[in-house]
Scaffold this motif. Structure first.
Motif, PDB file in Angstrom:
ATOM      1  N   ARG A 199       0.654  -1.415  -0.390  1.00 50.70           N
ATOM      2  CA  ARG A 199      -0.200  -0.097   0.710  1.00 50.70           C
ATOM      3  C   ARG A 199       0.863   1.322   0.039  1.00 50.70           C
ATOM      4  O   ARG A 199       0.378   2.790  -0.064  1.00 50.70           O
ATOM      5  N   SER A 216      -8.180   6.152  -1.521  1.00 49.52           N
ATOM      6  CA  SER A 216      -8.090   7.303  -0.213  1.00 49.52           C
ATOM      7  C   SER A 216      -6.838   7.127   0.023  1.00 49.52           C
ATOM      8  O   SER A 216      -5.958   6.812   0.391  1.00 49.52           O
ATOM      9  N   THR A 234     -10.074  11.372   0.652  1.00 49.42           N
ATOM     10  CA  THR A 234     -10.811  10.691   1.031  1.00 49.42           C
ATOM     11  C   THR A 234     -11.732  10.485  -0.529  1.00 49.42           C
ATOM     12  O   THR A 234     -12.167  10.920  -0.949  1.00 49.42           O
ATOM     13  N   ASP A 235     -12.330   9.087  -0.641  1.00 50.48           N
ATOM     14  CA  ASP A 235     -13.158   8.750  -1.541  1.00 50.48           C
ATOM     15  C   ASP A 235     -12.771   9.398  -3.301  1.00 50.48           C
ATOM     16  O   ASP A 235     -13.755  10.068  -3.395  1.00 50.48           O
ATOM     17  N   LEU A 272      -5.121   4.217   1.782  1.00 46.32           N
ATOM     18  CA  LEU A 272      -5.762   4.391   2.630  1.00 46.32           C
ATOM     19  C   LEU A 272      -6.448   2.737   2.043  1.00 46.32           C
ATOM     20  O   LEU A 272      -6.918   1.592   2.807  1.00 46.32           O
ATOM     21  N   ASP A 273      -6.901   3.914   0.998  1.00 45.46           N
ATOM     22  CA  ASP A 273      -7.871   2.765   0.327  1.00 45.46           C
ATOM     23  C   ASP A 273      -8.674   2.425  -0.798  1.00 45.46           C
ATOM     24  O   ASP A 273      -8.004   3.340  -1.201  1.00 45.46           O
ATOM     25  N   LYS A 330     -11.173   1.368  -3.734  1.00 43.79           N
ATOM     26  CA  LYS A 330     -12.217   1.112  -4.107  1.00 43.79           C
ATOM     27  C   LYS A 330     -12.940   0.878  -5.783  1.00 43.79           C
ATOM     28  O   LYS A 330     -12.630   1.812  -5.921  1.00 43.79           O
ATOM     29  N   CYS A 356     -17.182  -0.617  -2.972  1.00 42.01           N
ATOM     30  CA  CYS A 356     -16.375  -1.758  -2.315  1.00 42.01           C
ATOM     31  C   CYS A 356     -14.974  -1.203  -2.533  1.00 42.01           C
ATOM     32  O   CYS A 356     -14.207  -1.542  -2.928  1.00 42.01           O
ATOM     33  N   SER A 357     -15.124  -1.414  -1.516  1.00 43.52           N
ATOM     34  CA  SER A 357     -13.188  -1.846  -1.088  1.00 43.52           C
ATOM     35  C   SER A 357     -12.028  -2.890  -2.039  1.00 43.52           C
ATOM     36  O   SER A 357     -12.810  -4.131  -1.728  1.00 43.52           O
ATOM     37  N   TRP A 373      -9.708  -4.069  -1.081  1.00 44.95           N
ATOM     38  CA  TRP A 373      -9.122  -4.846   0.288  1.00 44.95           C
ATOM     39  C   TRP A 373      -9.617  -5.598   1.032  1.00 44.95           C
ATOM     40  O   TRP A 373     -10.833  -5.763   1.192  1.00 44.95           O
ATOM     41  N   ASP A 411     -11.480  -5.167   3.600  1.00 43.14           N
ATOM     42  CA  ASP A 411     -13.127  -5.500   4.273  1.00 43.14           C
ATOM     43  C   ASP A 411     -14.460  -5.760   2.952  1.00 43.14           C
ATOM     44  O   ASP A 411     -14.924  -6.707   3.091  1.00 43.14           O
TER      45      ASP A 411
END
Length: 327
Positions: A12, A69, A90-91, A119-120, A122, A132-133, A135, A137
């Motif tokens: 990451r 993110s 973020t997003d 961080l994420d 999606k 939807c992530s 990773w 989750d």
């Protein structure tokens, strides 16, 4: 591959070390992979320094651009180590090299590092809904859901510990009380009260064939195929209404809207009225009246009027009168 353009990565984290930018005003990194996408970093030196992060153009990026993110920093590696950190992103959907641009007005000389911590990441499902992530989750949830559905399907197809028999017009199928009760309040009531279904461990559905009942159970167990669904839509609609399975009823409703034609419009209209499907009723009325197809099926329509409910006939004639007034 030149070290000047190489980006080092972990799962990451991406770091691009730039030793000297004095001799040029623009530099673009080699592609580096984070998640499902190849990425680039670029720097452009003008009166300020512009840092960009963006995915490599590809069919994947066009069809399913990442929603990222991340935290991005520029770290000076000369003298006292100093870091400039952009506020957390973020997003942010990233499609091209203009979607994230960081203008740094503090002059940078010598060696520095661009550090991106993802961080994420999606994606948007083809079926819509919330992003939807990719990773832990999101991926774990999707894998868990898929495995659970596969297991439910095996319970039905392999008859694993069935505890209820469904008798239909031309055969019988084993099923599971708990699954049926979880999907239908009507089945739950049957098994919760001292009714014959609970006592005898059987359910009689005399108005379904074994093929239609199998399709019905396959839907309940998350195991239905598209061709099977299309072949048994009307039987599934009847069962969904009878056993109060709202999502199946809506799935049938939406599907029946897709292929209205002169051969099925009257049957669809009758079912729309019987099962209270407003969108289907409206679409059938428009097909018959606004598009004038009622005149192409006069014989069938006259036969339909002999057996249709009075209220539905009244609605049709109101629609016809309204159309005539519009001319």
């Amino acid at each position: 591959m030149s070290d000047a353009y190489r980006v080092e990565t972990t799962s990451r984290l991406a770091q691009w070390r730039i030793d000297n930018l004095a001799s040029c005003t623009y530099r673009k990194s080699d592609p580096f992979k984070i998640g499902k996408w190849n990425w680039h970093l670029s720097v452009e030196k003008n009166r300020v320094l512009f840092v960009k992060l963006y995915p490599e153009i590809s069919n994947l990026t066009r069809d399913n651009p990442p929603i990222a993110s991340f935290i991005i920093r520029v770290v000076s590696s000369v003298g006292d180590r100093k870091a400039l950190t952009h506020s957390e992103i973020t997003d942010k959907q990233l499609k091209n090299n203009d979607d994230f641009v960081w203008a740094i007005e503090v002059p940078l000389t010598g060696k520095f590092i661009i550090d991106v911590e993802f961080l994420d990441l999606k994606t948007i499902s083809p079926d819509g809904g919330e992003p939807c992530s990719i990773w832990a989750d999101g991926f774990t949830q999707k894998r868990s859901n898929a495995t659970a559905l596969t297991s439910l399907g095996r319970m039905l197809t392999e008859g694993i510990h069935t505890d209820i028999i469904i008798n239909v017009a031309d055969g019988s199928i084993g099923a599971h009380r708990a699954v049926l009760a979880a999907r239908s309040p009507v089945f739950r009531s049957m098994f919760s009260h001292d009714l014959k279904e609970k006592e005898l461990s059987t359910i009689n559905i005399s108005d379904m064939s074994i093929e239609s009942c199998q399709a019905f159970l396959n839907y309940i167990y998350g195991n239905i195929q598209h061709d099977e669904f299309l072949a048994h839509r009307l039987d599934l609609l009847r069962a969904a209404d009878k056993y109060d399975i709202a999502d199946l009823k809506e799935a049938c409703h939406e599907s029946l809207l897709e292929d209205i034609d002169a051969k099925n419009v009257l049957d669809r209209l009758q079912n729309a009225s019987l099962y209270q499907l407003p969108k289907l009723k409206t679409s059938c009325m428009r097909y018959l009246v606004k598009f004038g197809k009622i005149f192409d099926i006069c014989d069938d329509f006259n036969a339909f009027l002999l057996c249709a409910e009075r209220e539905l006939i009244t609605e049709i004639f109101h629609e016809v009168l309204g159309a005539w007034k519009g001319f």
